[in-house]
Design a protein around this motif. Structure first.
Motif, short mmCIF file in Angstrom:
data_model
loop_
_atom_site.label_atom_id
_atom_site.label_comp_id
_atom_site.label_asym_id
_atom_site.label_seq_id
_atom_site.Cartn_x
_atom_site.Cartn_y
_atom_site.Cartn_z
N MET A 1 -5.68 1.79 22.04
CA MET A 1 -5.72 1.70 20.57
C MET A 1 -4.35 1.27 20.05
N ASN A 2 -4.31 0.20 19.25
CA ASN A 2 -3.05 -0.30 18.70
C ASN A 2 -2.63 0.55 17.51
N GLN A 3 -1.34 0.83 17.44
CA GLN A 3 -0.79 1.58 16.32
C GLN A 3 0.34 0.78 15.69
N SER A 4 0.37 0.76 14.36
CA SER A 4 1.46 0.07 13.67
C SER A 4 2.39 1.11 13.08
N ILE A 5 3.69 0.93 13.30
CA ILE A 5 4.69 1.85 12.77
C ILE A 5 5.59 1.06 11.85
N LEU A 6 5.66 1.52 10.59
CA LEU A 6 6.49 0.84 9.59
C LEU A 6 7.61 1.78 9.14
N TYR A 7 8.76 1.20 8.79
CA TYR A 7 9.90 1.99 8.35
C TYR A 7 10.41 1.47 7.00
N ASP A 8 11.12 2.36 6.30
CA ASP A 8 11.88 2.01 5.09
C ASP A 8 11.06 1.19 4.09
N ASP A 9 11.59 0.03 3.70
CA ASP A 9 10.97 -0.76 2.62
C ASP A 9 9.57 -1.23 2.98
N ALA A 10 9.35 -1.61 4.24
CA ALA A 10 8.02 -2.09 4.66
C ALA A 10 6.98 -0.98 4.50
N ALA A 14 3.83 -0.89 1.70
CA ALA A 14 2.44 -0.71 2.13
C ALA A 14 1.81 0.50 1.43
N LEU A 15 2.57 1.58 1.32
CA LEU A 15 2.07 2.77 0.64
C LEU A 15 1.75 2.49 -0.82
N LYS A 57 -13.11 8.69 -3.72
CA LYS A 57 -13.62 9.08 -2.40
C LYS A 57 -14.26 7.92 -1.65
N GLU A 58 -14.77 6.94 -2.39
CA GLU A 58 -15.47 5.81 -1.75
C GLU A 58 -14.51 4.72 -1.29
N ILE A 59 -13.25 4.80 -1.69
CA ILE A 59 -12.29 3.74 -1.35
C ILE A 59 -11.64 4.01 0.00
N SER A 60 -11.81 3.07 0.92
CA SER A 60 -11.20 3.15 2.24
C SER A 60 -10.62 1.77 2.58
N LEU A 61 -9.34 1.71 2.88
CA LEU A 61 -8.68 0.43 3.10
C LEU A 61 -8.51 0.14 4.59
N ALA A 62 -8.58 -1.13 4.95
CA ALA A 62 -8.51 -1.55 6.36
C ALA A 62 -7.15 -1.24 6.97
N ASN A 63 -6.08 -1.49 6.21
CA ASN A 63 -4.72 -1.21 6.68
C ASN A 63 -4.47 0.29 6.62
N CYS A 64 -4.13 0.90 7.77
CA CYS A 64 -4.02 2.36 7.83
C CYS A 64 -2.88 2.91 6.96
N VAL A 65 -1.79 2.17 6.81
CA VAL A 65 -0.66 2.64 5.99
C VAL A 65 -1.02 2.56 4.50
N GLU A 66 -1.68 1.46 4.12
CA GLU A 66 -2.16 1.33 2.74
C GLU A 66 -3.18 2.42 2.42
N SER A 71 -4.80 7.65 0.01
CA SER A 71 -5.21 9.04 0.25
C SER A 71 -4.32 10.04 -0.49
N LEU A 72 -3.04 9.69 -0.70
CA LEU A 72 -2.14 10.56 -1.47
C LEU A 72 -2.67 10.80 -2.88
N VAL A 73 -3.10 9.71 -3.52
CA VAL A 73 -3.63 9.81 -4.89
C VAL A 73 -5.03 10.41 -4.87
#
Length: 445
Positions: A1-10, A14-15, A57-66, A71-73
């Motif tokens: 399973m591929n995982q993407s790790i983003l730091y700082d501004d990136a 995305a968030l 609750k119905e909104i789910s985005l393809a990009n896991c970080v987005e 999910s925070l909101v």
């Protein structure tokens, strides 16, 4: 399973992108003149929604970080829905702006902990001011106006809810049902609500935060602790399967092995069953269960009765029109049984009169209030299934908003109150907060 790790501004970009997507979809429903959102699913009837948390609750985005940002909101909306039952769109818009502004400050080097401390202090000050400005609800017309505004200015919904509160009482139970005609009807029936919920979240397969609804269930009432799978649980399961009935068990306690057997059979669709913890403590459990037995015309299974679980017959079980339960509360709506309920109420009143103990009187008065309080059942009428769902959500929002108003009062102007509070908040923050904390309390102009 591929995982993407983003730091700082990136990572922050995305968030915030995920937060923006969710907030923009939900914000259009803001206020009494908010727009609707259509939720379309493949091979399913579309839903027309005006409820912020349902859309979120119905909104789910393809990009896991987005999706993490969204999910925070989403969490803010869900928490508001659990606490107040309405105002989820407002909570989403506020959370979106707080996060957005906070990320801008932290990007410029502001201390995030001091920023958070300023936000929390400002929230506490604002809450205190809102409570100070709030005025209590005193007239039925006020209840009607609040319900109407919360239902997107639908006067017919406001009138039905106002009548329901008037007939069931301000603390009364109001239940929603899908009607069988195009007209919305109001019916008053016997019922009870108590502060105990389902014993396992596995009974709520789809979403433990949503209530479980059982229509026309049978009830097995016992003041015993169920421990034996062989002697107690299997006879119950055989009874359910043999008669093909939905069964709700209300027991003092069910031990882990016995509960696991019930859950496993429920998850495998072998038995339509639900377990709820009985209300009260000690001897109160038996008394409460006796009240429920009267309400549902069932028999309470006790050690003293001498009835074993393999001897239980269908006619010993109680029957209810509907049971609604979540992790904390249960609402029981019974079929009409007014004569026996009134007789039980008279018996409790006599006990209150002859009791010398203040503590005992309080317990009896609590039982009397639960047993004598009616339930207002609103049967929602609609022409189509889509209209029914949309109307039901508006009724739910309006009832929750009205309950909150009865409990804590109202402020004229609704959301504009926050704009008015910003003036004294600015002055307070400048006097009481240090520089970086002030940024958490004041919005950048």
């Amino acid at each position: 399973m591929n995982q993407s790790i983003l730091y700082d501004d990136a990572a922050k970009k995305a968030l915030i992108k995920g937060i923006n997507i969710l907030a923009e979809a939900v914000a259009v429903t803001m206020g009494p003149k908010g727009r609707n959102v259509v939720l379309g699913k493949r091979k399913q009837i579309p839903q027309i929604i005006n409820d912020g948390v349902t859309i979120a609750k119905e909104i789910s985005l393809a990009n896991c970080v987005e999706d993490a940002g969204a999910s925070l909101v989403k969490e803010a909306a869900s928490k508001t829905n659990e606490t107040a039952g309405d105002g989820t769109t407002t909570a989403t818009v506020l959370a979106h702006n707080i996060i957005k502004q906070g990320l801008q400050y932290t990007a410029s080097g502001i201390n995030s902990m001091k920023l958070k401390k300023g936000i929390l202090k400002a929230v506490q000050y604002s809450n205190d001011l809102i409570r100070e400005y709030a005025r209590p609800i005193q007239q039925v017309d006020h209840i009607k106006q609040i319900a109407t505004i919360s239902a997107n200015n639908d006067n017919s919904i406001g009138s039905v809810i106002a009548e329901a509160f008037y007939r069931a009482g301000r603390e009364g139970i109001i239940s929603l049902e899908e009607g069988k005609s195009t007209q919305t009807e109001l019916e008053i029936t016997e019922g009870m609500q108590f502060e105990k919920g389902f014993l396992s979240p596995y009974f709520a397969q789809n979403d433990p935060s949503n209530p479980i609804v059982k229509n026309n269930p049978y009830l097995l009432l016992t003041d015993q602790t169920l421990t034996s799978v062989q002697k107690e649980i299997i006879p119950i399961l055989e009874l359910v399967v043999k008669n093909n009935i939905p069964l709700v068990i209300i027991a003092r306690e069910i031990e882990q092995k016995a509960l696991a057997t019930l859950v496993m059979n429920y998850l495998k669709n072998k038995a339509d069953i639900l377990a709820i913890k009985a209300p009260g403590f000690g001897e109160d459990v038996t008394h409460f269960l006796e009240d429920i037995a009267i309400l549902t015309q069932g028999k309470l299974i006790t050690k003293e009765s001498g009835i074993k679980f393999n001897q239980i017959q269908l006619n010993m079980l109680g029957q209810a029109r509907q049971i609604i339960t979540d992790k904390e509360n249960t609402t029981l709506i019974s079929n009409k049984n007014e004569t026996m309920v009134q007789a039980r109420c008279r018996s409790i009143r006599k006990q209150i009169e002859i009791s010398d103990s203040l503590y005992e009187k309080e317990k009896l008065e609590n039982r009397l209030a639960k047993l004598s309080g009616g339930v207002a059942v609103i049967k929602i009428g609609a022409n189509t299934e889509v209209e029914m769902r949309e109307k039901k959500l508006r009724f739910e929002d309006a009832i929750n908003a009205t309950r909150a108003a009865i409990s804590e009062g109202i402020i004229l102007g609704g959301g504009s109150t926050l704009a008015h509070i910003s003036i004294p908040l600015t002055e307070w923050a400048k006097k009481n907060l240090i520089q970086e904390e002030q940024l958490g309390a004041l919005k950048e102009k």
